[in-house]
Design a protein around this motif. Structure first.
Motif, PDB file in Angstrom:
ATOM      1  N   ILE A   4      -0.239  10.709  48.728  1.00  0.00           N
ATOM      2  CA  ILE A   4      -0.709  11.887  49.459  1.00  0.00           C
ATOM      3  C   ILE A   4      -1.482  11.438  50.698  1.00  0.00           C
ATOM      4  O   ILE A   4      -2.310  10.517  50.626  1.00  0.00           O
ATOM      5  CB  ILE A   4      -1.617  12.748  48.559  1.00  0.00           C
ATOM      6  N   TYR A   5      -1.212  12.083  51.826  1.00  0.00           N
ATOM      7  CA  TYR A   5      -1.933  11.749  53.055  1.00  0.00           C
ATOM      8  C   TYR A   5      -3.321  12.383  53.027  1.00  0.00           C
ATOM      9  O   TYR A   5      -3.476  13.581  52.773  1.00  0.00           O
ATOM     10  CB  TYR A   5      -1.165  12.239  54.279  1.00  0.00           C
ATOM     11  N   SER A   6      -4.352  11.543  53.305  1.00  0.00           N
ATOM     12  CA  SER A   6      -5.742  12.012  53.234  1.00  0.00           C
ATOM     13  C   SER A   6      -6.470  11.913  54.568  1.00  0.00           C
ATOM     14  O   SER A   6      -7.702  11.948  54.616  1.00  0.00           O
ATOM     15  CB  SER A   6      -6.506  11.220  52.160  1.00  0.00           C
ATOM     16  N   ASN A  11      -5.958   6.984  55.432  1.00  0.00           N
ATOM     17  CA  ASN A  11      -6.309   7.047  54.015  1.00  0.00           C
ATOM     18  C   ASN A  11      -5.169   7.690  53.225  1.00  0.00           C
ATOM     19  O   ASN A  11      -4.675   8.762  53.587  1.00  0.00           O
ATOM     20  CB  ASN A  11      -7.592   7.853  53.823  1.00  0.00           C
ATOM     21  N   ILE A  12      -4.770   7.000  52.173  1.00  0.00           N
ATOM     22  CA  ILE A  12      -3.681   7.455  51.308  1.00  0.00           C
ATOM     23  C   ILE A  12      -4.207   7.549  49.877  1.00  0.00           C
ATOM     24  O   ILE A  12      -4.917   6.650  49.408  1.00  0.00           O
ATOM     25  CB  ILE A  12      -2.479   6.486  51.351  1.00  0.00           C
ATOM     26  N   VAL A  25      -2.501  16.687  56.053  1.00  0.00           N
ATOM     27  CA  VAL A  25      -3.492  16.216  55.087  1.00  0.00           C
ATOM     28  C   VAL A  25      -3.353  17.017  53.792  1.00  0.00           C
ATOM     29  O   VAL A  25      -3.292  18.248  53.805  1.00  0.00           O
ATOM     30  CB  VAL A  25      -4.916  16.365  55.654  1.00  0.00           C
ATOM     31  N   GLY A  26      -3.257  16.308  52.676  1.00  0.00           N
ATOM     32  CA  GLY A  26      -3.090  16.951  51.375  1.00  0.00           C
ATOM     33  C   GLY A  26      -1.649  17.078  50.929  1.00  0.00           C
ATOM     34  O   GLY A  26      -1.392  17.420  49.769  1.00  0.00           O
ATOM     35  N   ASP A  27      -0.696  16.793  51.836  1.00  0.00           N
ATOM     36  CA  ASP A  27       0.726  16.883  51.481  1.00  0.00           C
ATOM     37  C   ASP A  27       1.211  15.581  50.855  1.00  0.00           C
ATOM     38  O   ASP A  27       0.695  14.493  51.140  1.00  0.00           O
ATOM     39  CB  ASP A  27       1.580  17.161  52.723  1.00  0.00           C
ATOM     40  N   THR A  84      -2.193  15.099  60.707  1.00  0.00           N
ATOM     41  CA  THR A  84      -0.808  14.896  60.292  1.00  0.00           C
ATOM     42  C   THR A  84      -0.415  13.427  60.414  1.00  0.00           C
ATOM     43  O   THR A  84      -1.100  12.631  61.068  1.00  0.00           O
ATOM     44  CB  THR A  84       0.162  15.730  61.153  1.00  0.00           C
ATOM     45  N   ILE A  85       0.724  13.103  59.804  1.00  0.00           N
ATOM     46  CA  ILE A  85       1.272  11.750  59.884  1.00  0.00           C
ATOM     47  C   ILE A  85       2.790  11.844  59.947  1.00  0.00           C
ATOM     48  O   ILE A  85       3.403  12.674  59.266  1.00  0.00           O
ATOM     49  CB  ILE A  85       0.824  10.892  58.675  1.00  0.00           C
ATOM     50  N   LYS A  86       3.412  11.032  60.812  1.00  0.00           N
ATOM     51  CA  LYS A  86       4.863  10.892  60.860  1.00  0.00           C
ATOM     52  C   LYS A  86       5.220   9.532  60.275  1.00  0.00           C
ATOM     53  O   LYS A  86       4.574   8.526  60.599  1.00  0.00           O
ATOM     54  CB  LYS A  86       5.385  11.011  62.289  1.00  0.00           C
ATOM     55  N   PHE A  87       6.267   9.494  59.463  1.00  0.00           N
ATOM     56  CA  PHE A  87       6.561   8.260  58.738  1.00  0.00           C
ATOM     57  C   PHE A  87       8.008   8.241  58.259  1.00  0.00           C
ATOM     58  O   PHE A  87       8.709   9.262  58.293  1.00  0.00           O
ATOM     59  CB  PHE A  87       5.632   8.128  57.528  1.00  0.00           C
TER      60      PHE A  87
END
Length: 235
Positions: free
Chosen positions: A158-160, A168-169, A46-48, A213-216
């Protein structure tokens, strides 16, 4: 500078040769940077940044590894940006990227206006009278260095975080290093409908996510890669 240097200077001045005006038309190369690479699995907290795109400027520099203690001029170590050329040879600023300038004795020595290389490991100083004032041996190299162009628009996603099946992006645009409020937006995507999300031409495949976190994988950036030349104003 030592007194012996000044005594040697009179011999040096008798051997100088005239030099025509420097042509201040150097074109620095500007290209689009896109991060991360297409189709590579990435993870962001988050925030990255998930996606980052803008311009970087690549410019030629003369880099000296040590101080040149010359007869007429002292040249501090560092990187000196290219400012123009003469007869196909590059000419560089007399002030390096750390703000240190070529040292000389005003009133006795012509002020320096540019540096250039005459042959391997030889640096020359061109003075305000456009004479090749002095050349010195030194460890140096001519190289290209890149930096982000803060005067251009930089686009980011940014991932939120997530709530249930929705992620949320945040979209941000920066100019001169500052966020452009009119081009800031927060978007919610329902993963129950599709794991492919898009914004302003960018497309991202979401592989896994939670509220931290998010994987993409990036399938497409905002814009296609390109490069072009920027020509500064002629001085």
């Amino acid at each position: 500078m030592k007194i012996a240097k000044l005594l040697s200077l009179f011999v040096l001045l008798s051997a100088v040769s005239a030099c025509s005006s420097i042509n201040y038309n150097y074109s620095g190369k500007t290209e689009l940077f896109s991060e991360p690479a297409i189709n590579e699995v990435q993870e962001a907290s988050v925030g990255d940044y998930m996606l980052n795109q803008g311009r970087r400027v690549t410019t030629e520099f003369l880099t000296l590894s040590h101080l040149i203690d010359g007869v007429a001029y002292d040249i501090p170590p560092g990187s000196y940006i290219r400012i123009g050329d003469y007869k196909g040879n590059p000419y560089f600023s007399t002030t390096n990227t750390k703000g240190q300038s070529v040292v000389y004795l005003p009133g006795f020595i012509d002020p320096p206006i540019a540096l250039h290389t005459k042959k391997d490991n030889e640096v020359c100083v061109t003075s305000v009278s456009y004479q090749s004032a002095s050349c010195y041996d030194g460890q140096m190299r001519v190289e290209e260095l890149s930096a982000r162009d803060n005067q251009s628009v930089q686009q980011t996603l940014i991932y939120s975080g997530s709530v249930g099946k929705k992620i949320n992006i945040s979209y941000r645009e920066f100019n001169d290093g500052l966020a452009r409020d009119a081009f800031t937006n927060d978007v919610e995507y329902d993963m129950g409908e599709s794991n492919i999300i898009g914004y302003k031409g960018a497309r991202i495949e979401v592989l896994d996510y939670d509220n931290r976190t998010i994987k993409f994988k990036v399938l497409k950036h905002f814009r296609d890669d390109f490069s072009y030349e920027i020509k500064p104003k002629t001085k």
